[in-house]
Motif scaffolding. Structure first.
Motif, mmCIF file in Angstrom:
data_model
loop_
_atom_site.group_PDB
_atom_site.id
_atom_site.type_symbol
_atom_site.label_atom_id
_atom_site.label_comp_id
_atom_site.label_asym_id
_atom_site.label_seq_id
_atom_site.Cartn_x
_atom_site.Cartn_y
_atom_site.Cartn_z
ATOM 1 N N TYR A 25 57.872 36.426 81.947
ATOM 2 C CA TYR A 25 57.308 35.270 81.267
ATOM 3 C C TYR A 25 57.129 34.029 82.167
ATOM 4 C CZ TYR A 25 58.053 37.939 77.049
ATOM 5 O OH TYR A 25 58.023 38.916 76.097
ATOM 6 N N ALA A 26 57.842 33.917 83.253
ATOM 7 C CA ALA A 26 57.749 32.705 84.061
ATOM 8 C C ALA A 26 57.127 32.983 85.434
ATOM 9 C CB ALA A 26 59.111 32.077 84.228
ATOM 10 N N PHE A 27 57.697 33.923 86.175
ATOM 11 C CA PHE A 27 57.195 34.159 87.525
ATOM 12 C C PHE A 27 55.798 34.745 87.527
ATOM 13 C CE2 PHE A 27 61.896 34.732 88.767
ATOM 14 C CZ PHE A 27 61.995 33.416 89.162
ATOM 15 N N GLY A 28 55.474 35.623 86.613
ATOM 16 C CA GLY A 28 54.134 36.239 86.549
ATOM 17 C C GLY A 28 53.052 35.184 86.349
ATOM 18 N N PRO A 29 53.153 34.407 85.271
ATOM 19 C CA PRO A 29 52.131 33.356 85.088
ATOM 20 C C PRO A 29 52.158 32.311 86.204
ATOM 21 C CG PRO A 29 53.283 33.764 83.019
ATOM 22 C CD PRO A 29 54.000 34.551 84.087
ATOM 23 N N LEU A 30 53.365 31.989 86.682
ATOM 24 C CA LEU A 30 53.462 31.001 87.749
ATOM 25 C C LEU A 30 52.783 31.522 89.008
ATOM 26 C CD1 LEU A 30 54.580 28.234 88.533
ATOM 27 C CD2 LEU A 30 56.653 29.390 89.293
ATOM 28 N N LEU A 31 53.015 32.777 89.348
ATOM 29 C CA LEU A 31 52.354 33.370 90.513
ATOM 30 C C LEU A 31 50.848 33.494 90.278
ATOM 31 C CD1 LEU A 31 54.887 36.138 91.627
ATOM 32 C CD2 LEU A 31 54.372 33.977 92.772
ATOM 33 N N GLY A 32 50.458 33.777 89.026
ATOM 34 C CA GLY A 32 49.025 33.854 88.699
ATOM 35 C C GLY A 32 48.362 32.486 88.870
ATOM 36 N N ILE A 33 49.051 31.444 88.397
ATOM 37 C CA ILE A 33 48.530 30.077 88.545
ATOM 38 C C ILE A 33 48.423 29.725 90.029
ATOM 39 C CG2 ILE A 33 49.091 27.638 88.174
ATOM 40 C CD1 ILE A 33 50.210 28.454 85.428
ATOM 41 N N MET A 34 49.449 30.116 90.806
ATOM 42 C CA MET A 34 49.429 29.824 92.240
ATOM 43 C C MET A 34 48.309 30.592 92.942
ATOM 44 S SD MET A 34 53.522 29.560 92.992
ATOM 45 C CE MET A 34 53.401 29.096 94.686
ATOM 46 N N GLU A 35 48.073 31.825 92.540
ATOM 47 C CA GLU A 35 46.963 32.611 93.107
ATOM 48 C C GLU A 35 45.624 31.975 92.752
ATOM 49 O OE1 GLU A 35 46.274 35.304 95.133
ATOM 50 O OE2 GLU A 35 48.378 35.064 95.656
ATOM 51 N N GLU A 36 45.509 31.544 91.477
ATOM 52 C CA GLU A 36 44.267 30.884 91.047
ATOM 53 C C GLU A 36 44.051 29.597 91.832
ATOM 54 O OE1 GLU A 36 40.740 30.274 89.015
ATOM 55 O OE2 GLU A 36 41.975 32.073 89.103
ATOM 56 N N ARG A 37 45.137 28.845 92.025
ATOM 57 C CA ARG A 37 45.052 27.600 92.798
ATOM 58 C C ARG A 37 44.652 27.900 94.237
ATOM 59 N NH1 ARG A 37 45.269 22.033 92.628
ATOM 60 N NH2 ARG A 37 46.419 21.246 94.406
ATOM 61 N N LYS A 38 45.217 28.961 94.811
ATOM 62 C CA LYS A 38 44.883 29.358 96.182
ATOM 63 C C LYS A 38 43.408 29.732 96.287
ATOM 64 C CE LYS A 38 46.146 32.832 99.621
ATOM 65 N NZ LYS A 38 46.944 34.015 99.890
ATOM 66 N N ARG A 39 42.906 30.455 95.271
ATOM 67 C CA ARG A 39 41.508 30.865 95.255
ATOM 68 C C ARG A 39 40.596 29.637 95.148
ATOM 69 N NH1 ARG A 39 37.674 31.433 91.764
ATOM 70 N NH2 ARG A 39 38.977 30.985 89.979
ATOM 71 N N LEU A 40 40.936 28.684 94.258
ATOM 72 C CA LEU A 40 40.145 27.466 94.090
ATOM 73 C C LEU A 40 40.107 26.644 95.379
ATOM 74 C CD1 LEU A 40 41.134 26.242 90.495
ATOM 75 C CD2 LEU A 40 38.910 27.062 91.265
ATOM 76 N N ILE A 41 41.269 26.518 96.017
ATOM 77 C CA ILE A 41 41.327 25.760 97.275
ATOM 78 C C ILE A 41 40.484 26.442 98.330
ATOM 79 C CG2 ILE A 41 42.860 25.072 99.158
ATOM 80 C CD1 ILE A 41 44.999 24.500 97.024
ATOM 81 N N SER A 42 40.537 27.768 98.390
ATOM 82 C CA SER A 42 39.736 28.525 99.349
ATOM 83 C C SER A 42 38.246 28.322 99.082
ATOM 84 C CB SER A 42 40.105 30.011 99.262
ATOM 85 O OG SER A 42 39.276 30.755 100.113
ATOM 86 N N GLU A 43 37.848 28.337 97.797
ATOM 87 C CA GLU A 43 36.439 28.103 97.441
ATOM 88 C C GLU A 43 36.010 26.681 97.817
ATOM 89 O OE1 GLU A 43 35.884 28.954 93.310
ATOM 90 O OE2 GLU A 43 36.105 31.127 93.576
ATOM 91 N N GLN A 44 36.885 25.724 97.550
ATOM 92 C CA GLN A 44 36.566 24.339 97.886
ATOM 93 C C GLN A 44 36.414 24.152 99.397
ATOM 94 O OE1 GLN A 44 39.665 22.044 96.011
ATOM 95 N NE2 GLN A 44 38.617 22.011 94.020
ATOM 96 N N ILE A 45 37.277 24.812 100.158
ATOM 97 C CA ILE A 45 37.160 24.745 101.623
ATOM 98 C C ILE A 45 35.828 25.340 102.066
ATOM 99 C CG2 ILE A 45 38.089 25.682 103.781
ATOM 100 C CD1 ILE A 45 40.894 25.327 102.582
ATOM 101 N N THR A 46 35.465 26.506 101.490
ATOM 102 C CA THR A 46 34.198 27.144 101.835
ATOM 103 C C THR A 46 33.012 26.250 101.458
ATOM 104 O OG1 THR A 46 35.194 29.316 101.452
ATOM 105 C CG2 THR A 46 32.811 29.232 101.529
ATOM 106 N N THR A 47 33.055 25.688 100.241
ATOM 107 C CA THR A 47 31.982 24.807 99.776
ATOM 108 C C THR A 47 31.889 23.559 100.657
ATOM 109 O OG1 THR A 47 32.356 25.568 97.513
ATOM 110 C CG2 THR A 47 31.116 23.536 97.785
ATOM 111 N N THR A 48 33.045 23.008 100.985
ATOM 112 C CA THR A 48 33.073 21.823 101.847
ATOM 113 C C THR A 48 32.470 22.124 103.211
ATOM 114 O OG1 THR A 48 35.065 21.049 100.717
ATOM 115 C CG2 THR A 48 34.561 20.043 102.834
ATOM 116 N N GLU A 49 32.797 23.268 103.758
ATOM 117 C CA GLU A 49 32.253 23.675 105.065
ATOM 118 C C GLU A 49 30.730 23.843 104.978
ATOM 119 O OE1 GLU A 49 32.201 24.496 109.063
ATOM 120 O OE2 GLU A 49 33.838 23.680 107.866
#
Length: 161
Positions: A25-49
């Motif tokens: 209930y905690a680590f799964g969603p937390l890791l999912g949120i962190m993965e989603e955040r990592k993906r968003l940051i990666s997309e933003q870096i790509t878009t920024t570039e």
């Protein structure tokens, strides 16, 4: 104080159950949120570039366009200088032609006035010659008096000019 195995086993079981519940209930969603955040940051870096590359490309195009405009404006200025110099030469040429025409007209006017003056002077000299001749005939004077009379009339003619 002794070591109680029962409480130790209960603590390990409780920790295991807690770990499973937290993992589900905690680590799964937390890791999912962190993965989603990592993906968003990666997309933003790509878009920024990509945006940075597009900006550099647009800046290069703007520099080229600005250089072309500068070159074109320089050409326009040079053409304007050439046209103004040509018009200046034409105006000077026209002014010289007009001045020469005025000069020629003035020379002709002066020549005409000179010819009129010469004709008038000849007429006066002729009239005076006739007058002298008539006075000479009237007086019948000697040669010395005649010369004095002619000198006198020549001085009159010279003074009237």
């Amino acid at each position: 104080m002794g070591l109680h195995w029962e409480s130790f086993v209960y603590a390990i079981v409780a920790f295991g159950v807690l770990y499973l519940l937290l993992n589900k209930y905690a680590f799964g969603p937390l890791l999912g949120i962190m993965e989603e955040r990592k993906r968003l940051i990666s997309e933003q870096i790509t878009t920024t570039e990509q945006n940075r590359l597009q900006s550099e490309q647009l800046l290069a195009e703007q520099k080229q366009a600005l250089q072309a405009v500068r070159q074109e404006s320089q050409e326009i200025i040079e053409r304007a200088h050439k046209i103004s110099a040509k018009q200046g030469e034409e105006i000077v040429g026209i002014a010289k032609d007009e001045a020469a025409r005025f000069k020629n007209e003035a020379v002709k006017d002066i020549e005409n006035e000179k010819n009129k003056a010469i004709i008038a002077l000849r007429g006066q000299v002729s009239a005076m010659s006739v007058m002298i001749a008539s006075k000479i005939i009237e007086k019948q004077i000697d040669e010395k008096s005649q010369e004095q009379l002619i000198e006198h009339y020549l001085q009159e003619v010279g003074g009237n000019q």
